[in-house]
Design an enzyme around this catalytic site. Structure first.
Site, PDB file in Angstrom:
ATOM      1  CG  LEU A 197      -0.374   0.026   2.638  1.00  0.00           C
ATOM      2  CD1 LEU A 197       0.175   1.370   3.043  1.00  0.00           C
ATOM      3  CD2 LEU A 197      -1.449  -0.418   3.603  1.00  0.00           C
ATOM      4  CD  GLU A 245       3.018   6.640   4.996  1.00  0.00           C
ATOM      5  OE1 GLU A 245       3.097   7.880   5.077  1.00  0.00           O
ATOM      6  OE2 GLU A 245       3.788   5.869   5.592  1.00  0.00           O
ATOM      7  CG  PHE A 304       6.699   5.986  -9.461  1.00  0.00           C
ATOM      8  CD1 PHE A 304       5.495   5.999  -8.780  1.00  0.00           C
ATOM      9  CD2 PHE A 304       7.874   6.005  -8.729  1.00  0.00           C
ATOM     10  CE1 PHE A 304       5.467   6.024  -7.390  1.00  0.00           C
ATOM     11  CE2 PHE A 304       7.859   6.025  -7.343  1.00  0.00           C
ATOM     12  CZ  PHE A 304       6.655   6.034  -6.671  1.00  0.00           C
ATOM     13  CB  CYS A 345       8.725   2.641   2.371  1.00  0.00           C
ATOM     14  SG  CYS A 345       7.418   2.155   3.510  1.00  0.00           S
TER      15      CYS A 345
HETATM   16  P1  NAD Z   1       4.513   2.736  12.085  1.00  0.00           P
HETATM   17  O1  NAD Z   1       5.737   3.239  12.764  1.00  0.00           O
HETATM   18  O2  NAD Z   1       3.496   3.687  11.599  1.00  0.00           O
HETATM   19  O3  NAD Z   1       3.763   1.683  13.036  1.00  0.00           O
HETATM   20  C1  NAD Z   1       4.398   0.664  13.719  1.00  0.00           C
HETATM   21  C2  NAD Z   1       3.620   0.430  15.015  1.00  0.00           C
HETATM   22  O4  NAD Z   1       4.147  -0.720  15.678  1.00  0.00           O
HETATM   23  C3  NAD Z   1       3.719   1.587  16.010  1.00  0.00           C
HETATM   24  O5  NAD Z   1       2.423   2.049  16.338  1.00  0.00           O
HETATM   25  C4  NAD Z   1       4.428   0.975  17.215  1.00  0.00           C
HETATM   26  O6  NAD Z   1       3.989   1.515  18.452  1.00  0.00           O
HETATM   27  C5  NAD Z   1       4.046  -0.483  17.072  1.00  0.00           C
HETATM   28  N1  NAD Z   1       4.926  -1.413  17.791  1.00  0.00           N
HETATM   29  C6  NAD Z   1       6.272  -1.400  17.918  1.00  0.00           C
HETATM   30  N2  NAD Z   1       6.689  -2.435  18.669  1.00  0.00           N
HETATM   31  C7  NAD Z   1       5.572  -3.127  19.029  1.00  0.00           C
HETATM   32  C8  NAD Z   1       5.358  -4.304  19.795  1.00  0.00           C
HETATM   33  N3  NAD Z   1       6.377  -4.975  20.334  1.00  0.00           N
HETATM   34  N4  NAD Z   1       4.088  -4.732  19.964  1.00  0.00           N
HETATM   35  C9  NAD Z   1       3.054  -4.044  19.412  1.00  0.00           C
HETATM   36  N5  NAD Z   1       3.199  -2.929  18.679  1.00  0.00           N
HETATM   37  C10 NAD Z   1       4.449  -2.469  18.484  1.00  0.00           C
HETATM   38  O7  NAD Z   1       5.067   1.824  10.889  1.00  0.00           O
HETATM   39  P2  NAD Z   1       4.355   1.562   9.473  1.00  0.00           P
HETATM   40  O8  NAD Z   1       4.613   2.710   8.576  1.00  0.00           O
HETATM   41  O9  NAD Z   1       2.981   1.079   9.701  1.00  0.00           O
HETATM   42  O10 NAD Z   1       5.253   0.350   8.939  1.00  0.00           O
HETATM   43  C11 NAD Z   1       5.170  -0.952   9.491  1.00  0.00           C
HETATM   44  C12 NAD Z   1       5.930  -1.907   8.581  1.00  0.00           C
HETATM   45  O11 NAD Z   1       5.287  -1.965   7.298  1.00  0.00           O
HETATM   46  C13 NAD Z   1       7.375  -1.511   8.294  1.00  0.00           C
HETATM   47  O12 NAD Z   1       8.157  -2.657   8.166  1.00  0.00           O
HETATM   48  C14 NAD Z   1       7.287  -0.793   6.956  1.00  0.00           C
HETATM   49  O13 NAD Z   1       8.482  -0.842   6.231  1.00  0.00           O
HETATM   50  C15 NAD Z   1       6.206  -1.609   6.270  1.00  0.00           C
HETATM   51  N6  NAD Z   1       5.463  -0.876   5.242  1.00  0.00           N
HETATM   52  C16 NAD Z   1       5.119   0.433   5.432  1.00  0.00           C
HETATM   53  C17 NAD Z   1       4.383   1.097   4.443  1.00  0.00           C
HETATM   54  C18 NAD Z   1       3.995   2.535   4.612  1.00  0.00           C
HETATM   55  O14 NAD Z   1       3.617   3.163   3.618  1.00  0.00           O
HETATM   56  N7  NAD Z   1       4.083   3.114   5.792  1.00  0.00           N
HETATM   57  C19 NAD Z   1       3.991   0.420   3.277  1.00  0.00           C
HETATM   58  C20 NAD Z   1       4.332  -0.923   3.139  1.00  0.00           C
HETATM   59  C21 NAD Z   1       5.076  -1.566   4.125  1.00  0.00           C
END
Ligand code: NAD
Length: 434
Positions: free
Chosen positions: A151, A153, A250, A261
């Protein structure tokens, strides 16, 4: 299905809400108590179009709930997504401490057979580490599979509801059939569910982001060349994008890629390659090129004033790393604002969604304006950093009246250079000669 989503950030919250939307009973867990309290009160901690009503609707229907008790969420679920952050470690590799902490908790609460899904972006070998961490704590059988998330953002809900593809790295037929059922409602139009081995699924996510980061950097460098040879990158983009092997998406030059990311995933992939003694020098060049690109917008502003920025007031439109999000992680606006402040300018900024996050970074070192035109008052120049829709067709007369001098440095090529010059603006953009 009873689904647990551990980590309720940009990814976890969208995954949880969308899976509840299709009828599953979802519990989202996070260690951040403030975030969970906010969500329980029906408030969404991030800006993401369409997410708030979806969360509220599913919470009201009893299909979506929020907890800080990760263990209880695991116990209540037969499918558990790990969606916690994987920030870069000091050496650039993905820091897996949150992922493995969750794996540990899962192991301690494995009350029944479960499918554990790594949704976070994680390097090859992580599913195996998750498996071993859980297995050290329990004798109950379980499966671990990889299901990276693609996905974006700003359009996350739509991307999850209508994915281009769903990639699943799994070996067990049980896992394949459960995930086919879970994702069935999202791929009714025929977009593929692609099954593969776990290592390939883990690598696919990094390869996709690295390819996109490369494309952006390539266009940024072609844009710089355009400026130097008197070509127009907007025309070059159209010319190459109409080749079906290249495609039009893109290909927009800009202030450099940012966000949570691309920068970290490029770094992590480089790290994986170097650990295996594989040369990925195209990506080292991308990383360096993007570092330089993020400095170029500030340099363009400085050039307009012959590098004499001390005492100048600079308006900034857009602080988020891209439109339709409040995410400031690695935003090019940070490089820009810091370079302006360092040279003695003052900054007056507006962003439709990212000001709360911006305050955490810049604190009171810059001025914040809720109205985009107020941010222009008495400024010596405006810099456009983020491509928010509201900035695309503004009232130029009002802008000219607000600015002390009619100077626009446009990091997103939103405006027509000829039109702006005819209106009396000094206009600088990316990849089109001044
Ligand atoms: P984020 O920082 O917004 O959210 C991560 C959440 O995990 C936080 O709310 C944090 O408090 C929580 N967390 C940390 N340790 C924890 C634990 N032990 N138990 C429970 N909760 C815990 O991160 P995000 O942007 O959602 O990204 C998450 C993953 O997805 C990453 O690996 C990222 O690379 C990947 N990703 C992100 C996107 C994006 O657009 N943001 C898209 C695809 C993949």
């Amino acid at each position: 299905m009873n689904v647990g989503v551990i980590g309720t950030g940009y990814v976890g919250l969208v995954v949880g809400a969308c899976l509840a939307e299709t009828g599953n009973r979802v519990v989202c867990a996070d260690v951040d108590e403030r975030k969970i309290n906010q969500l329980r009160a029906g408030r969404i901690p991030i800006h993401e179009p369409g997410l708030e009503p979806m969360v509220q609707r599913n919470e009201a229907a009893g299909r979506l709930r929020f907890t800080t008790d990760v263990g209880a969420a695991v116990e209540a679920s037969s499918v558990v997504f790990i969606a916690v952050g994987t920030p870069p470690d000091e050496d650039g590799s993905a820091d897996l401490k949150h992922v493995l902490a969750v794996a540990n908790t899962i192991g301690e609460h494995m009350n029944d057979t479960k499918i554990i899904i790594t949704k976070s972006t994680v390097p090859v070998g992580t599913a195996r580490m998750v498996h071993d961490t859980i297995a050290a704590k329990t004798a109950t059988p379980f499966h671990v599979c990889s299901n990276p998330e693609f996905l974006k953002e700003g359009s996350a809900v739509n991307d999850f509801m209508k994915p281009d593809r769903v990639v699943i790295g799994a070996t067990s037929e049980d896992v394949k059939s459960t995930l086919s059922e879970l994702y069935g409602p999202f791929i009714r139009t025929g977009n593929p569910l692609i099954f593969m081995d776990i290592a390939s699924a883990e690598l696919t996510k990094y390869a996709a982001n690295a390819m996109l980061a490369t494309r952006i950097t390539f266009m940024n460098q072609i844009a710089e060349l355009c400026e130097n040879v008197g070509a127009d990158v907007a025309l070059v983009r159209k010319g190459i994008g109409s080749d079906e092997r290249i495609g039009p998406a893109f290909l927009f030059p800009g202030p450099g890629y940012g966000g949570s990311c691309f920068p970290k995933d490029v770094r992590a992939l480089l790290r994986t390659a170097s650990e295996r003694s594989v040369t990925l020098d195209v990506l080292s060049a991308v990383e360096e090129g993007n570092f330089r690109q993020k400095k170029r917008l500030g340099a363009k502003v400085a050039a307009v004033f012959d590098d004499a920025l001390a005492g100048k007031r600079i308006a900034v439109w857009g602080l988020a790393f891209k439109a339709e999000t409040d995410d400031m992680r690695e935003s090019p606006a940070i490089d820009l604002v810091e370079s302006l402040l360092e040279k003695g300018a003052s900054v007056q900024a507006h962003d439709p969604a990212a000001m709360t996050n911006a305050r955490r970074i810049f604190e009171d070192r810059i001025a914040y304006h809720d109205d985009m035109y107020d941010a222009l008052e008495d400024a010596d120049a405006l810099v456009v950093v983020t491509e928010w829709l509201a900035f695309r067709a503004p009232d130029f007369q009002r802008m000219k009246a607000g600015l002390k001098t009619p100077v626009i440095v446009d990091g997103r090529n939103l405006y027509d250079p000829d039109k702006l010059r005819a209106l009396g603006f000094t206009y600088r953009c990316i990849g089109r000669s001044a």
